[in-house]
Scaffold this motif. Structure first.
Motif: not given
Length: 190
Positions: A140-147
């Motif tokens: 999930v981290f890459p999705m949060i960071w992308n946000e």
């Protein structure tokens, strides 16, 4: 009996509300809840345990420290990631916040409060306000960071005090504020 304490800067209510709204949106969208538990804050000294009987002495030590420091402007700007375990709003380093953090750490060192065990890491001070941490799944981290990586967030506030918080087993409670109030000496008139 021992209790868990934290020393932190708590931003003004309106700014805290804005940052908490960001945390809530992140929690709802990505299923991360841990960052919602503590109040919005900039940690000056990590959570530590001490005997409840020592609380009054610690308050006196921190009051003495605060009386020798002046209020200062704190800028916060944009988002940052700590490895792949936290997304935060960056609190920009300035001489005043660094001085305050060093002074708090010095009180702990000189009075042998919260001695760290051998081999524990003493990380450099990176002032920040947490958006998400601890319960971020690796996928999930890459999705949060992308946000958040390109999102813009720029605010400033005056730090007039820092706070001592105590955990009651369920939540953090502010138990004392330490007003920054260095008196500027008036020139003597002859």
């Amino acid at each position: 009996m021992t209790s868990l304490y934290l020393i932190a800067i708590l931003p003004p209510e309106d700014l805290s509300r804005q940052i908490h709204d960001i945390r809530l949106q992140c929690a709802e969208k990505f299923g991360v809840q841990k960052a919602l538990k503590p109040p919005v804050h900039i940690t000056l000294y990590r959570p530590f345990k001490i005997e409840d009987a020592f609380e009054g002495r610690m308050i006196r030590l921190l009051q003495s420290l605060a009386s020798g420091l002046q209020p200062f402007r704190q800028d916060i700007e944009n988002f940052e990631a700590f490895d792949s375990h936290a997304v935060v709003i960056r609190a920009l380093k300035n001489p005043e916040i660094m001085r305050l953090q060093r002074a708090v750490a010095s009180v702990f060192r000189k009075n042998e409060i919260d001695r760290q065990s051998p081999g524990s890491k003493n990380l450099p001070f990176r002032p920040h306000l947490t958006v998400a941490y601890r319960d971020i799944l690796p996928e999930v981290f890459p999705m949060i960071w992308n946000e958040y990586k390109d999102a813009r967030f720029k605010r400033a506030f005056t730090v007039e005090h820092f706070s001592l918080l105590k955990h009651d087993g369920e939540k953090w409670n502010r138990i004392n504020d330490f007003k920054l109030s260095q008196m500027v000496r008036q020139p003597e008139l002859f």
